[in-house]
Design a protein around this motif. Structure first.
Motif, PDB file in Angstrom:
ATOM      1  N   ASN A 216      38.680  43.855  48.768  1.00 14.22           N
ATOM      2  CA  ASN A 216      37.277  44.211  48.942  1.00 14.22           C
ATOM      3  C   ASN A 216      36.942  45.630  48.496  1.00 14.22           C
ATOM      4  OD1 ASN A 216      37.110  41.683  50.020  1.00 14.22           O
ATOM      5  ND2 ASN A 216      36.760  42.333  52.121  1.00 14.22           N
ATOM      6  N   THR A 217      37.847  46.578  48.722  1.00 10.68           N
ATOM      7  CA  THR A 217      37.547  47.966  48.385  1.00 10.68           C
ATOM      8  C   THR A 217      37.433  48.184  46.887  1.00 10.68           C
ATOM      9  OG1 THR A 217      39.915  48.509  48.415  1.00 10.68           O
ATOM     10  CG2 THR A 217      38.678  48.849  50.463  1.00 10.68           C
ATOM     11  N   ALA A 218      37.980  47.281  46.081  1.00 10.02           N
ATOM     12  CA  ALA A 218      37.974  47.454  44.620  1.00 10.02           C
ATOM     13  C   ALA A 218      37.210  46.364  43.894  1.00 10.02           C
ATOM     14  CB  ALA A 218      39.409  47.497  44.105  1.00 10.02           C
ATOM     15  N   LEU A 219      36.663  45.391  44.616  1.00  6.13           N
ATOM     16  CA  LEU A 219      36.128  44.197  43.968  1.00  6.13           C
ATOM     17  C   LEU A 219      34.969  44.508  43.022  1.00  6.13           C
ATOM     18  CD1 LEU A 219      36.237  41.168  43.626  1.00  6.13           C
ATOM     19  CD2 LEU A 219      34.738  40.932  45.612  1.00  6.13           C
ATOM     20  N   ARG A 220      34.056  45.353  43.425  1.00  5.24           N
ATOM     21  CA  ARG A 220      32.927  45.664  42.541  1.00  5.24           C
ATOM     22  C   ARG A 220      33.417  46.236  41.203  1.00  5.24           C
ATOM     23  NH1 ARG A 220      30.390  47.116  47.639  1.00  5.24           N
ATOM     24  NH2 ARG A 220      28.378  46.025  47.894  1.00  5.24           N
ATOM     25  N   ASP A 221      34.398  47.132  41.282  1.00  6.00           N
ATOM     26  CA  ASP A 221      34.940  47.740  40.068  1.00  6.00           C
ATOM     27  C   ASP A 221      35.660  46.703  39.222  1.00  6.00           C
ATOM     28  OD1 ASP A 221      35.622  50.060  38.414  1.00  6.00           O
ATOM     29  OD2 ASP A 221      37.663  49.788  39.171  1.00  6.00           O
ATOM     30  N   SER A 222      36.401  45.788  39.848  1.00  2.00           N
ATOM     31  CA  SER A 222      37.092  44.742  39.100  1.00  2.00           C
ATOM     32  C   SER A 222      36.109  43.842  38.368  1.00  2.00           C
ATOM     33  CB  SER A 222      37.961  43.899  40.047  1.00  2.00           C
ATOM     34  OG  SER A 222      39.028  44.652  40.564  1.00  2.00           O
ATOM     35  N   LEU A 223      34.997  43.545  38.995  1.00  2.00           N
ATOM     36  CA  LEU A 223      33.987  42.704  38.347  1.00  2.00           C
ATOM     37  C   LEU A 223      33.387  43.383  37.118  1.00  2.00           C
ATOM     38  CD1 LEU A 223      32.204  41.366  41.552  1.00  2.00           C
ATOM     39  CD2 LEU A 223      33.459  39.978  39.888  1.00  2.00           C
ATOM     40  N   ARG A 224      33.290  44.708  37.162  1.00  2.00           N
ATOM     41  CA  ARG A 224      32.752  45.439  36.008  1.00  2.00           C
ATOM     42  C   ARG A 224      33.779  45.607  34.891  1.00  2.00           C
ATOM     43  NH1 ARG A 224      30.707  48.763  40.220  1.00  2.00           N
ATOM     44  NH2 ARG A 224      32.341  50.328  39.776  1.00  2.00           N
ATOM     45  N   ALA A 225      35.068  45.431  35.233  1.00  2.00           N
ATOM     46  CA  ALA A 225      36.122  45.657  34.244  1.00  2.00           C
ATOM     47  C   ALA A 225      36.334  44.475  33.303  1.00  2.00           C
ATOM     48  CB  ALA A 225      37.437  45.983  34.956  1.00  2.00           C
ATOM     49  N   VAL A 226      35.902  43.283  33.706  1.00  2.00           N
ATOM     50  CA  VAL A 226      36.145  42.088  32.911  1.00  2.00           C
ATOM     51  C   VAL A 226      35.017  41.887  31.903  1.00  2.00           C
ATOM     52  CG1 VAL A 226      34.950  40.437  34.414  1.00  2.00           C
ATOM     53  CG2 VAL A 226      36.988  39.707  33.150  1.00  2.00           C
TER      54      VAL A 226
END
Length: 326
Positions: A216-226
Protein backbone atom coordinates in the motif's frame (compact mmCIF):
# COMPACT_ATOMS: atom_id res chain seq x y z
CA UNK A 1 4.00 -34.34 19.31
CA UNK A 2 6.07 -31.21 19.86
CA UNK A 3 4.62 -28.05 18.41
CA UNK A 4 5.29 -24.32 18.45
CA UNK A 5 2.21 -22.38 19.50
CA UNK A 6 1.18 -18.73 19.70
CA UNK A 7 0.79 -18.20 23.46
CA UNK A 8 -0.69 -14.73 22.91
CA UNK A 9 -0.57 -12.28 20.03
CA UNK A 10 2.61 -10.24 19.93
CA UNK A 11 6.28 -10.34 19.01
CA UNK A 12 8.49 -13.36 18.27
CA UNK A 13 8.81 -14.15 21.97
CA UNK A 14 5.16 -15.33 22.12
CA UNK A 15 6.10 -18.46 20.17
CA UNK A 16 6.33 -21.26 22.72
CA UNK A 17 6.99 -25.01 22.69
CA UNK A 18 4.10 -27.28 23.64
CA UNK A 19 3.20 -30.97 23.62
CA UNK A 20 -0.02 -31.56 21.69
CA UNK A 21 -1.95 -34.70 20.77
CA UNK A 22 -0.92 -36.16 17.42
CA UNK A 23 -3.39 -34.99 14.75
CA UNK A 24 -5.55 -37.56 12.98
CA UNK A 25 -6.30 -37.11 9.27
CA UNK A 26 -9.93 -36.98 8.24
CA UNK A 27 -11.49 -37.65 4.89
CA UNK A 28 -9.71 -35.68 2.16
CA UNK A 29 -6.67 -35.00 4.38
CA UNK A 30 -3.09 -36.22 4.56
CA UNK A 31 -1.02 -36.57 7.73
CA UNK A 32 2.56 -35.38 7.18
CA UNK A 33 5.62 -35.93 9.33
CA UNK A 34 7.29 -32.53 9.06
CA UNK A 35 11.04 -32.49 8.34
CA UNK A 36 11.43 -28.78 7.58
CA UNK A 37 9.30 -25.68 7.09
CA UNK A 38 9.89 -22.30 5.50
CA UNK A 39 9.23 -19.00 7.25
CA UNK A 40 6.84 -16.50 5.67
CA UNK A 41 5.77 -12.96 6.54
CA UNK A 42 2.18 -14.24 6.69
CA UNK A 43 3.16 -16.14 9.84
CA UNK A 44 4.42 -12.93 11.45
CA UNK A 45 1.06 -11.29 10.71
CA UNK A 46 -0.75 -14.27 12.23
CA UNK A 47 1.53 -14.32 15.28
CA UNK A 48 1.05 -10.59 15.89
CA UNK A 49 -2.75 -10.75 15.66
CA UNK A 50 -2.84 -8.51 12.59
CA UNK A 51 -5.05 -11.06 10.81
CA UNK A 52 -7.41 -11.59 13.75
CA UNK A 53 -7.86 -14.87 15.58
CA UNK A 54 -5.94 -17.72 13.96
CA UNK A 55 -4.94 -21.29 14.80
CA UNK A 56 -2.71 -21.87 17.80
CA UNK A 57 -0.02 -23.55 15.67
CA UNK A 58 1.15 -21.32 12.84
CA UNK A 59 3.04 -22.25 9.66
CA UNK A 60 1.75 -22.28 6.09
CA UNK A 61 4.15 -24.69 4.34
CA UNK A 62 6.36 -27.69 4.98
CA UNK A 63 8.38 -30.52 3.49
CA UNK A 64 8.21 -34.01 4.90
CA UNK A 65 6.93 -37.54 4.44
CA UNK A 66 3.44 -38.97 4.35
CA UNK A 67 2.58 -40.55 7.69
CA UNK A 68 -0.94 -41.53 6.62
CA UNK A 69 -3.24 -40.89 3.67
CA UNK A 70 -6.71 -42.38 4.30
CA UNK A 71 -7.50 -42.22 0.58
CA UNK A 72 -4.52 -44.39 -0.36
CA UNK A 73 -3.36 -41.90 -2.99
CA UNK A 74 0.01 -41.33 -1.33
CA UNK A 75 1.95 -44.22 0.20
CA UNK A 76 3.45 -43.92 3.65
CA UNK A 77 6.94 -42.44 3.41
CA UNK A 78 6.32 -40.52 0.17
CA UNK A 79 8.32 -37.29 0.09
CA UNK A 80 5.95 -34.34 -0.22
CA UNK A 81 5.58 -30.61 0.21
CA UNK A 82 2.42 -28.97 1.52
CA UNK A 83 1.25 -25.41 1.06
CA UNK A 84 -1.55 -23.47 2.73
CA UNK A 85 -4.96 -25.15 2.74
CA UNK A 86 -5.84 -23.16 5.84
CA UNK A 87 -2.66 -24.16 7.71
CA UNK A 88 -1.90 -21.68 10.47
CA UNK A 89 -5.07 -19.76 9.78
CA UNK A 90 -8.17 -21.97 10.14
CA UNK A 91 -6.35 -25.17 11.15
CA UNK A 92 -3.11 -25.94 12.98
CA UNK A 93 -0.10 -25.37 10.79
CA UNK A 94 3.35 -26.72 10.09
CA UNK A 95 5.35 -25.49 13.10
CA UNK A 96 5.10 -29.01 14.54
CA UNK A 97 6.32 -32.58 14.16
CA UNK A 98 3.04 -33.61 12.49
CA UNK A 99 0.39 -31.72 10.52
CA UNK A 100 -2.80 -32.61 8.65
CA UNK A 101 -3.31 -30.88 5.30
CA UNK A 102 -6.09 -31.05 2.67
CA UNK A 103 -4.95 -33.51 0.00
CA UNK A 104 -5.36 -30.83 -2.69
CA UNK A 105 -2.56 -28.90 -1.02
CA UNK A 106 -0.07 -31.79 -0.86
CA UNK A 107 2.35 -32.38 -3.74
CA UNK A 108 4.67 -35.42 -4.07
CA UNK A 109 8.29 -34.56 -4.84
CA UNK A 110 10.68 -36.57 -6.96
CA UNK A 111 13.67 -34.22 -6.87
CA UNK A 112 16.60 -35.34 -4.74
CA UNK A 113 17.00 -32.30 -2.51
CA UNK A 114 17.79 -31.97 1.20
CA UNK A 115 14.78 -31.22 3.39
CA UNK A 116 15.92 -27.66 4.03
CA UNK A 117 16.21 -26.97 0.30
CA UNK A 118 12.79 -28.50 -0.39
CA UNK A 119 11.19 -26.32 2.27
CA UNK A 120 12.69 -23.16 0.76
CA UNK A 121 10.81 -23.52 -2.51
CA UNK A 122 7.04 -24.21 -2.43
CA UNK A 123 5.33 -21.13 -1.02
CA UNK A 124 7.44 -18.39 -2.58
CA UNK A 125 7.86 -20.04 -5.97
CA UNK A 126 4.23 -21.13 -6.30
CA UNK A 127 3.07 -17.63 -5.33
CA UNK A 128 5.50 -15.83 -7.65
CA UNK A 129 4.68 -18.16 -10.55
CA UNK A 130 0.93 -17.67 -10.08
CA UNK A 131 1.23 -13.88 -10.05
CA UNK A 132 3.61 -13.67 -13.00
CA UNK A 133 1.65 -16.04 -15.24
CA UNK A 134 -1.89 -15.57 -13.91
CA UNK A 135 -2.25 -11.94 -12.87
CA UNK A 136 0.39 -10.36 -15.10
CA UNK A 137 0.35 -12.84 -18.02
CA UNK A 138 4.02 -12.06 -18.63
CA UNK A 139 5.41 -12.89 -22.07
CA UNK A 140 9.05 -13.40 -23.08
CA UNK A 141 10.66 -10.11 -24.02
CA UNK A 142 8.40 -8.00 -21.83
CA UNK A 143 9.90 -5.78 -19.13
CA UNK A 144 8.86 -6.78 -15.61
CA UNK A 145 9.68 -4.65 -12.56
CA UNK A 146 9.84 -6.57 -9.26
CA UNK A 147 9.45 -4.12 -6.38
CA UNK A 148 10.85 -5.50 -3.11
CA UNK A 149 13.08 -7.97 -4.93
CA UNK A 150 15.48 -8.84 -2.11
CA UNK A 151 12.73 -10.55 -0.09
CA UNK A 152 12.53 -14.32 -0.55
CA UNK A 153 9.35 -13.94 -2.63
CA UNK A 154 10.97 -11.18 -4.67
CA UNK A 155 14.02 -13.31 -5.38
CA UNK A 156 11.77 -16.13 -6.58
CA UNK A 157 9.92 -13.69 -8.85
CA UNK A 158 13.15 -12.35 -10.35
CA UNK A 159 14.38 -15.91 -10.95
CA UNK A 160 11.17 -17.07 -12.61
CA UNK A 161 10.67 -13.94 -14.71
CA UNK A 162 14.24 -14.02 -16.03
CA UNK A 163 14.01 -17.75 -16.78
CA UNK A 164 10.79 -17.10 -18.70
CA UNK A 165 12.64 -14.66 -20.95
CA UNK A 166 11.36 -11.41 -19.47
CA UNK A 167 13.63 -8.38 -19.14
CA UNK A 168 13.62 -8.17 -15.37
CA UNK A 169 14.11 -4.93 -13.45
CA UNK A 170 14.60 -5.50 -9.73
CA UNK A 171 14.43 -2.95 -6.93
CA UNK A 172 16.12 -2.74 -3.56
CA UNK A 173 16.57 -0.05 -0.92
CA UNK A 174 20.19 -1.13 -0.42
CA UNK A 175 22.63 -0.59 -3.32
CA UNK A 176 24.87 -3.26 -1.79
CA UNK A 177 22.32 -5.92 -2.73
CA UNK A 178 22.43 -5.18 -6.46
CA UNK A 179 24.94 -7.96 -7.12
CA UNK A 180 22.66 -10.53 -5.52
CA UNK A 181 19.76 -9.51 -7.74
CA UNK A 182 21.88 -9.53 -10.90
CA UNK A 183 23.06 -13.03 -10.04
CA UNK A 184 19.41 -14.14 -10.07
CA UNK A 185 18.91 -12.79 -13.58
CA UNK A 186 17.92 -9.14 -13.11
CA UNK A 187 18.89 -7.16 -16.20
CA UNK A 188 18.77 -3.92 -14.25
CA UNK A 189 18.64 -2.95 -10.58
CA UNK A 190 17.08 0.27 -9.30
CA UNK A 191 17.46 1.66 -5.79
CA UNK A 192 13.95 2.27 -4.48
CA UNK A 193 13.79 5.87 -3.25
CA UNK A 194 9.99 5.96 -3.25
CA UNK A 195 9.84 7.53 -6.71
CA UNK A 196 10.38 4.61 -9.07
CA UNK A 197 7.98 6.15 -11.56
CA UNK A 198 10.29 9.14 -11.79
CA UNK A 199 13.34 6.91 -12.22
CA UNK A 200 11.65 4.85 -14.92
CA UNK A 201 10.66 7.97 -16.81
CA UNK A 202 14.09 9.56 -16.39
CA UNK A 203 15.84 6.46 -17.73
CA UNK A 204 13.43 6.14 -20.65
CA UNK A 205 12.38 2.64 -19.59
CA UNK A 206 9.15 1.03 -20.73
CA UNK A 207 7.76 -1.26 -18.04
CA UNK A 208 5.07 -3.71 -19.14
CA UNK A 209 4.29 -5.14 -15.70
CA UNK A 210 5.00 -4.44 -12.05
CA UNK A 211 5.01 -7.07 -9.31
CA UNK A 212 4.69 -5.02 -6.11
CA UNK A 213 5.68 -6.69 -2.84
CA UNK A 214 5.98 -3.42 -0.92
CA UNK A 215 2.23 -2.88 -0.96
CA UNK A 216 0.00 0.00 0.00
CA UNK A 217 2.75 2.50 0.81
CA UNK A 218 4.14 2.23 -2.75
CA UNK A 219 1.09 1.32 -4.81
CA UNK A 220 0.37 4.75 -6.27
CA UNK A 221 3.98 5.04 -7.44
CA UNK A 222 3.92 1.52 -8.91
CA UNK A 223 0.82 2.36 -10.91
CA UNK A 224 2.58 5.39 -12.39
CA UNK A 225 5.67 3.35 -13.27
CA UNK A 226 3.95 0.97 -15.69
CA UNK A 227 3.22 1.81 -19.35
CA UNK A 228 -0.29 2.61 -20.61
CA UNK A 229 -2.31 -0.63 -20.71
CA UNK A 230 0.32 -2.31 -18.56
CA UNK A 231 -0.40 -4.43 -15.50
CA UNK A 232 0.33 -4.12 -11.80
CA UNK A 233 -0.08 -6.98 -9.33
CA UNK A 234 0.15 -6.34 -5.60
CA UNK A 235 1.60 -9.41 -3.96
CA UNK A 236 2.71 -8.34 -0.49
CA UNK A 237 2.82 -5.75 2.27
CA UNK A 238 6.52 -5.35 3.08
CA UNK A 239 5.86 -1.64 3.66
CA UNK A 240 3.28 -2.42 6.33
CA UNK A 241 -0.35 -3.49 6.58
CA UNK A 242 -1.79 -0.01 7.01
CA UNK A 243 -4.63 0.80 4.60
CA UNK A 244 -4.13 2.99 1.55
CA UNK A 245 -5.93 6.24 2.46
CA UNK A 246 -8.20 8.06 0.06
CA UNK A 247 -7.44 5.92 -2.99
CA UNK A 248 -9.40 7.41 -5.89
CA UNK A 249 -9.46 5.52 -9.21
CA UNK A 250 -10.12 8.80 -11.00
CA UNK A 251 -6.78 10.28 -9.96
CA UNK A 252 -4.71 7.31 -8.77
CA UNK A 253 -5.38 4.65 -11.41
CA UNK A 254 -3.93 5.60 -14.81
CA UNK A 255 -6.32 4.99 -17.69
CA UNK A 256 -5.95 1.53 -19.15
CA UNK A 257 -3.64 0.20 -16.42
CA UNK A 258 -4.86 -3.07 -14.92
CA UNK A 259 -4.48 -3.52 -11.14
CA UNK A 260 -4.89 -6.89 -9.45
CA UNK A 261 -4.06 -8.64 -6.18
CA UNK A 262 -3.00 -12.21 -5.45
CA UNK A 263 -3.57 -13.35 -1.88
CA UNK A 264 -1.91 -16.76 -2.00
CA UNK A 265 -2.46 -17.40 1.71
CA UNK A 266 -6.21 -17.51 1.12
CA UNK A 267 -6.62 -19.16 -2.30
CA UNK A 268 -3.58 -21.11 -3.49
CA UNK A 269 -4.40 -24.80 -3.72
CA UNK A 270 -8.14 -24.13 -3.78
CA UNK A 271 -10.46 -25.01 -6.67
CA UNK A 272 -9.90 -21.68 -8.46
CA UNK A 273 -6.10 -21.74 -8.08
CA UNK A 274 -5.10 -25.44 -8.03
CA UNK A 275 -1.50 -26.40 -7.34
CA UNK A 276 -1.62 -28.62 -10.41
CA UNK A 277 -1.40 -25.41 -12.47
CA UNK A 278 2.01 -24.62 -10.96
CA UNK A 279 4.99 -26.55 -12.44
CA UNK A 280 6.46 -27.37 -9.04
CA UNK A 281 8.29 -30.48 -10.22
CA UNK A 282 10.05 -28.45 -12.90
CA UNK A 283 10.91 -25.79 -10.33
CA UNK A 284 12.32 -28.41 -7.94
CA UNK A 285 14.32 -29.92 -10.80
CA UNK A 286 15.88 -26.59 -11.69
CA UNK A 287 16.66 -25.99 -8.04
CA UNK A 288 18.34 -29.39 -7.80
CA UNK A 289 20.40 -28.74 -10.93
CA UNK A 290 21.51 -25.33 -9.72
CA UNK A 291 19.68 -23.49 -12.50
CA UNK A 292 17.67 -21.73 -9.78
CA UNK A 293 19.44 -20.33 -6.72
CA UNK A 294 16.61 -21.44 -4.45
CA UNK A 295 18.55 -22.68 -1.44
CA UNK A 296 17.70 -21.11 1.94
CA UNK A 297 19.65 -18.09 3.08
CA UNK A 298 19.84 -19.58 6.56
CA UNK A 299 18.65 -22.74 8.30
CA UNK A 300 17.56 -22.75 11.94
CA UNK A 301 16.93 -25.61 14.34
CA UNK A 302 13.46 -26.28 15.73
CA UNK A 303 14.44 -24.74 19.08
CA UNK A 304 15.53 -21.47 17.42
CA UNK A 305 12.13 -20.25 16.22
CA UNK A 306 12.21 -16.95 18.12
CA UNK A 307 15.59 -16.01 16.63
CA UNK A 308 14.36 -17.04 13.19
CA UNK A 309 11.29 -14.80 13.42
CA UNK A 310 13.39 -11.90 14.66
CA UNK A 311 15.71 -12.20 11.66
CA UNK A 312 12.75 -12.48 9.25
CA UNK A 313 11.21 -9.27 10.59
CA UNK A 314 14.53 -7.40 10.60
CA UNK A 315 14.64 -7.36 6.81
CA UNK A 316 18.24 -8.61 6.86
CA UNK A 317 17.62 -12.24 5.93
CA UNK A 318 18.46 -11.75 2.22
CA UNK A 319 16.45 -14.78 1.23
CA UNK A 320 14.36 -17.64 2.50
CA UNK A 321 14.65 -18.79 6.11
CA UNK A 322 14.01 -22.44 6.90
CA UNK A 323 13.57 -24.38 10.15
CA UNK A 324 14.41 -28.09 10.35
CA UNK A 325 12.48 -30.50 12.57
CA UNK A 326 14.47 -33.32 14.22
Amino acid sequence: MRAITISSYGGPEVLTYTALPDPVPGEGEVLIRVRAFGLNHAEAYMRSGAWGDVAAVTGIECAGTVARDPSGRLAEGTRVVAILGGMGRTRNGSYAELVTVPSSNVVPVGADLPWSDLAAVPQVYATAWSALHGNLAVRPGQAVLVRGATAALGQAAVTLAADHGAVTVATTRDPGRAGLLRSLGAARVLVDDGDLAGQVAGLGLTVDAVLDLVGNTALRDSLRAVRPRGRVCQLGFLGGLGPLPDFDPLTDLPSGVQLSFFGSAFVLGGPDFPLTDVPLEDIFGKSASGAYRARPARVFGFDEIVAAHRLMESGDALGKLVVTVP
